[in-house]
Design an enzyme around this catalytic site. Structure first.
Site, PDB file in Angstrom:
ATOM      1  N   TYR A 141       0.823  -1.212   0.000  1.00  0.00           N
ATOM      2  CA  TYR A 141       0.000   0.000   0.000  1.00  0.00           C
ATOM      3  C   TYR A 141       0.855   1.260   0.000  1.00  0.00           C
ATOM      4  O   TYR A 141       0.430   2.313  -0.471  1.00  0.00           O
ATOM      5  CB  TYR A 141      -0.896   0.040   1.247  1.00  0.00           C
ATOM      6  N   LYS A 192       3.120 -15.338   1.809  1.00  0.00           N
ATOM      7  CA  LYS A 192       3.277 -16.019   0.524  1.00  0.00           C
ATOM      8  C   LYS A 192       4.773 -16.296   0.377  1.00  0.00           C
ATOM      9  O   LYS A 192       5.419 -15.880  -0.586  1.00  0.00           O
ATOM     10  CB  LYS A 192       2.705 -15.130  -0.600  1.00  0.00           C
ATOM     11  N   ASP A 224      -3.108 -18.090  -0.080  1.00  0.00           N
ATOM     12  CA  ASP A 224      -4.126 -18.764  -0.899  1.00  0.00           C
ATOM     13  C   ASP A 224      -4.796 -19.878  -0.098  1.00  0.00           C
ATOM     14  O   ASP A 224      -6.015 -20.046  -0.113  1.00  0.00           O
ATOM     15  CB  ASP A 224      -3.531 -19.286  -2.222  1.00  0.00           C
ATOM     16  N   ASP A 248      -6.382  -6.910   4.080  1.00  0.00           N
ATOM     17  CA  ASP A 248      -7.535  -6.240   3.472  1.00  0.00           C
ATOM     18  C   ASP A 248      -8.470  -7.291   2.874  1.00  0.00           C
ATOM     19  O   ASP A 248      -9.680  -7.292   3.103  1.00  0.00           O
ATOM     20  CB  ASP A 248      -7.034  -5.288   2.380  1.00  0.00           C
ATOM     21  N   ASP A 252     -12.284  -8.986   4.534  1.00  0.00           N
ATOM     22  CA  ASP A 252     -13.577  -8.978   3.836  1.00  0.00           C
ATOM     23  C   ASP A 252     -14.149 -10.391   3.793  1.00  0.00           C
ATOM     24  O   ASP A 252     -15.340 -10.609   4.010  1.00  0.00           O
ATOM     25  CB  ASP A 252     -13.422  -8.470   2.387  1.00  0.00           C
TER      26      ASP A 252
HETATM   27  C1  IPM Z   1     -10.409  -1.195   4.161  1.00  0.00           C
HETATM   28  C2  IPM Z   1     -10.666  -0.531   2.840  1.00  0.00           C
HETATM   29  C3  IPM Z   1      -9.506   0.402   2.520  1.00  0.00           C
HETATM   30  C4  IPM Z   1      -8.242  -0.434   2.403  1.00  0.00           C
HETATM   31  C5  IPM Z   1      -9.711   1.289   1.276  1.00  0.00           C
HETATM   32  C6  IPM Z   1     -10.991   2.087   1.355  1.00  0.00           C
HETATM   33  C7  IPM Z   1      -8.541   2.167   1.022  1.00  0.00           C
HETATM   34  O1  IPM Z   1     -10.851  -1.491   1.860  1.00  0.00           O
HETATM   35  O2  IPM Z   1     -10.271  -0.469   5.161  1.00  0.00           O
HETATM   36  O3  IPM Z   1     -10.364  -2.418   4.208  1.00  0.00           O
HETATM   37  O4  IPM Z   1      -7.952  -0.979   1.340  1.00  0.00           O
HETATM   38  O5  IPM Z   1      -7.547  -0.547   3.401  1.00  0.00           O
HETATM   39 MG    MG Z   2     -10.980  -3.477   2.595  1.00  0.00          MG
END
Ligand code: IPM
Ligand code: MG
Length: 357
Positions: A141, A192, A224, A248, A252
């Site tokens: 990032y 990885k 993975d 990240d 999710d």
């Molecule tokens: C998160 C989001 C952020 C990230 C974005 C909005 C920059 O997806 O906080 O998970 O990638 O960290």
């Molecule tokens: Mg995110």
């Protein structure tokens, strides 16, 4: 002394969900002498529209001066074609980076009442309680160099740099081990290392830190495989620690095990537990302004703020119990709705949490 909390609603559903969390905090100010003062400011697309940048220097200074920050979400269709340097997400990344919020804690906890809301079978997810510890201020990032360049043959090439120094790995590993010590003493480090040198070093450094926590059982897993194991048998995990990008993605994924990403809170902390708190989900521009969003992740993020930055574990628990109680009452926003439950909007959900306090 009155603690200062900066509220940054942001874009999309951000203003709606933070308004509900503010309601909860105001209620605790009134009923439990929480004693915080809240001020609001702009971040993301909203800040771009007002100031031409996704985070103004004044707002950055306010964030530095505050005791804690509660953020909604940033981004939306409207700003997608902007230059990457002023996109809404950059506001968020600047806050994380300049405040040195390197430790991102994302608990994926399944409220038993929501076992049916997950797309996975209830027996796979019931009892699920994972803490993802994501490194937040390094990795790909932020690595330099980065950009899009033109090659000699005229073709364009995009490039980013995936870097981690030993000290960065060490400090996030300590956070993860300490968290594991307070939980079930199991840590999975995700990398990885079969392909990327940067994560080969990650693995080595995690092992070197492990020596200081002999009670914690450490496992290394390729990312993975980790993505697959989260679906196959998520209950094998206690604490997971990983870099910025893998974290990240995996957070999710893990959030959907809990029924909805609308339930996943997060805390981003610096070395001294000063922090920024935000739901793990995005700004959901498709449902913005329609009173459809689930405010619970933001309300639960406010609970984390009370726990980690404001020293009020008692009130954090109070909020968490109130959330559990509204779920017991059968109240559900659209994202966690299942048959037989009572569908409510964002505001009604916030009101119900306040009532349950
Ligand atoms: C998160 C989001 C952020 C990230 C974005 C909005 C920059 O997806 O906080 O998970 O990638 O960290
Ligand atoms: Mg995110």
């Amino acid at each position: 002394m009155t603690k200062q909390v900066l509220i940054l609603p942001g874009d999309g559903i951000g203003p709606e969900i933070t308004a509900e969390a503010v309601k909860v905090l105001n209620a605790l100010n009134a009923s439990d002498g929480l004693g915080i003062e809240m001020t609001e400011d702009l971040v993301g697309g909203a800040a771009y529209d007002a100031h031409g940048v996704p985070l103004s220097d004044e707002t950055m200074a306010k964030a530095q001066a505050a005791d804690a920050i509660l953020l909604g979400a940033v981004g939306g269709y409207k700003w997608e074609s902007l230059d990457i340097s002023v996109r809404p997400e950059k506001g968020l990344l600047r806050l994380r980076s300049e405040m040195k919020l390197f430790a991102n804690l994302r608990p994926a906890f399944l409220y038993p009442q929501l076992a049916d809301a997950s797309t996975l079978k209830p027996e796979v997810v019931s009892g699920l309680d994972i803490l993802i510890v994501r490194e937040l201020t390094g990795g790909i990032y932020f690595g330099q160099p980065r950009g899009i360049r033109v090659l000699e043959n005229g073709e364009r090439q995009g490039f980013n740099t995936y870097v981690y120094s030993e000290s960065e790995i060490k400090r996030i590993a300590h956070v993860a081990f300490k968290a594991a010590m307070k939980r079930n003493k199991k840590l999975t480090s995700v990398d990885k290392a079969n392909v990327l040198e940067v994560t080969e070093l990650w693995r080595e450094v995690v092992d070197s830190v492990a020596v200081e926590y002999p009670e914690v059982e450490v496992k290394h897993m390729y990312v993975d495989n980790a993505a697959m194991q989260l679906i196959l048998n998520p209950k094998q995990f206690d604490v997971m620690v990983t870099g910025n990008m893998f974290g990240d993605i995996l957070s999710d994924e893990a959030s959907m095990l809990t029924g909805s990403i609308g339930m996943l809170a997060s805390a981003s902390l610096d070395e001294n537990n000063k922090g920024m708190y935000e739901p793990s989900h995005g700004s959901a521009p498709d449902i913005a302004g329609q009173d459809l969003a689930n405010p619970l992740a933001t309300i639960l993020s406010a609970a984390m703020m009370l726990r980690y930055s404001l020293g009020r574990e008692d009130l954090a628990l109070k909020i968490e119990r109130a959330v559990s109680s509204v779920l017991d009452q059968g109240l559900r926003t659209g994202d966690i709705y299942s048959e037989g439950m009572i569908k409510v909007g964002c505001r009604e959900m916030g009101d119900a949490v306040v009532a349950a306090l």
